[in-house]
Design a protein around this motif. Structure first.
Motif, mmCIF file in Angstrom:
data_model
loop_
_atom_site.group_PDB
_atom_site.id
_atom_site.type_symbol
_atom_site.label_atom_id
_atom_site.label_comp_id
_atom_site.label_asym_id
_atom_site.label_seq_id
_atom_site.Cartn_x
_atom_site.Cartn_y
_atom_site.Cartn_z
ATOM 1 N N THR A 76 0.818 -1.215 0.000
ATOM 2 C CA THR A 76 0.000 0.000 0.000
ATOM 3 C C THR A 76 0.851 1.265 0.000
ATOM 4 O O THR A 76 0.388 2.319 -0.420
ATOM 5 N N ARG A 112 1.817 -2.433 7.246
ATOM 6 C CA ARG A 112 1.730 -2.308 5.784
ATOM 7 C C ARG A 112 1.449 -3.660 5.135
ATOM 8 O O ARG A 112 0.580 -3.786 4.269
ATOM 9 N N LEU A 144 -1.677 3.929 4.629
ATOM 10 C CA LEU A 144 -0.672 4.821 5.206
ATOM 11 C C LEU A 144 -1.251 5.575 6.394
ATOM 12 O O LEU A 144 -0.614 5.686 7.450
ATOM 13 N N THR A 179 -1.572 3.323 9.404
ATOM 14 C CA THR A 179 -0.249 3.015 9.957
ATOM 15 C C THR A 179 0.300 4.184 10.754
ATOM 16 O O THR A 179 0.831 4.007 11.855
#
Length: 289
Positions: free
Chosen positions: A2, A139, A145, A148
C-alpha cells in the motif's frame, strides 16, 4: 504494497531485513580523522574499525543526512506516484528529521501531488528499528498509510528505550548529555541509567552502584511496564554481545517473553556511545513521562 517505507542507518536493521521488506535507507556519515566513511551501501563502516579509533582517542564525528540527499530520494518516489512513509531518527538527537521536512517542502513546491509522509520517531537505534518493524507489519497486513501513521503515533509515545553506557564522555562530547552527567559516570562503580524522554532526548533516570545491579534494574523496569500486546523486545550492544546474551537468558527464564532480538548498535550510534553500551527497547503499557 500500500505504500513504501524509508528510514535511517541509525535504526540498527540488518541489510537482509531491509532488502527483504524493500525498505529504503539513507545513512549518516562518520569521519575518523580526515577520512569519511559511509554507514550504508556495499562497504559500510565496521564497528571494530570505529571502536579501535575511539580507543586511540582519534577525532571522530558524524554528519547528518542533508536536505539535498532527501530531496533526491523523495523525487524518485514522487516520479513513480508512490506513497512514501519516512520514519526518522529522533529530532531530539539530530537535525536529520528537520532536513527531511525541508526537502519535502521543496519537493511540494515543484510537485504538489507528491505523497511524502515524515514521522519523527522520537527514538534512536533499535527503538527506531522497533517502530520500522511495526510499520512493516501494518503495511504488509494491508493497512493504509493513514492507518499506519495513526498506530505509530500511539506506539511512539509508549516506546521505552533504556541505556547503560560505560563511558558517558562520548555522549557529552557530542552534546547529547550534559558534561556534569558524564563526570558522575566516571566515578568508581557508579552507573547512570539513561532513557529517551517524550521529546526524544537522552536523560538520566537514576544512578546505580555497580554494573550488575544497573543491568538488573534495567531488566526489572522493562518487564514490569511491558505491554504484552507487544511481547517482544530488542537488546542492542556495542563491542561484544556477551552481556546482551546474559540479559536475554535472564529475561527468558523469568518471564513469558521469548521474542528477544540481539543486535549490534549502528556505527553512527556507537560514535556517540563508545564500547560497552547496553540498551533495551520495549513497548510499555503507558506513555513515556
Amino acid at each position: 504494497m500500500t505504500f513504501q517505507i524509508m528510514t535511517d542507518s541509525t535504526a540498527d536493521l540488518s541489510q537482509s531485513y531491509l532488502d527483504e521488506h524493500d525498505i529504503t535507507t539513507l545513512g549518516m556519515t562518520v569521519t575518523i580523522g580526515d577520512k569519511t566513511y559511509e554507514t550504508v551501501g556495499e562497504h559500510p563502516l565496521d564497528n571494530s574499525t570505529l571502536l579501535a579509533a575511539l580507543k586511540k582517542g582519534e577525532a571522530v564525528h558524524t554528519s547528518q543526512i542533508n536536505s539535498g540527499q532527501f530531496l533526491e530520494v523523495f523525487k524518485t518516489f514522487a516520479a513513480t506516484k508512490e506513497e512514501l512513509l519516512y520514519l526518522a531518527f529522533s529530532s531530539g538527537l539530530s537535525g536529520t528529521y528537520q532536513s527531511a521536512v525541508i526537502a519535502r517542502e521543496m519537493l511540494l513546491e515543484e510537485d504538489p501531488e507528491a505523497k511524502i509522509t515524515i514521522v519523527d520517531t522520537l527514538a534512536a537505534a533499535s527503538g527506531e528499528g522497533f517502530l520500522v518493524e511495526e510499520a512493516v507489519k501494518l503495511r504488509d497486513a494491508g493497512k493504509s498509510l493513514a492507518e499506519t501513521v495513526a498506530a505509530l503515533a500511539v506506539m511512539i509515545k509508549r516506546l521505552q528505550s533504556r541505556f547503560m553506557v560505560d563511558d558517558l564522555n562520548h555522549l557529552a562530547r557530542g552534546g547529547r548529555i550534559p558534561k556534569a552527567l558524564a563526570l558522575v559516570g566516571t566515578m568508581a562503580s557508579i552507573k547512570p541509567l539513561l532513557d529517551v524522554d517524550p521529546e526524544g532526548k537522552l536523560r538520566q533516570v537514576t544512578k546505580v552502584r555497580g554494573k550488575k545491579k544497573a543491568l538488573h534494574q534495567m531488566v526489572e523496569k522493562t518487564l514490569e511496564g511491558m505491554d504484552m500486546n507487544y511481547p517482544r523486545l530488542i537488546i542492542s550492544y556495542s563491542g561484544t554481545d556477551e552481556v546482551a546474551q546474559e540479559i536475554k537468558s535472564e529475561i527468558m527464564k523469568n518471564s513469558d517473553i521469548q521474542d528477544i532480538k540481539i543486535r549490534p548498535l549502528s556505527s553512527t550510534i556507537v560514535t556517540h556511545t563508545g564500547e560497552g553500551t547496553i540498551s533495551i527497547f520495549s513497548m510499555s503499557r503507558e506513555d513515556r513521562l
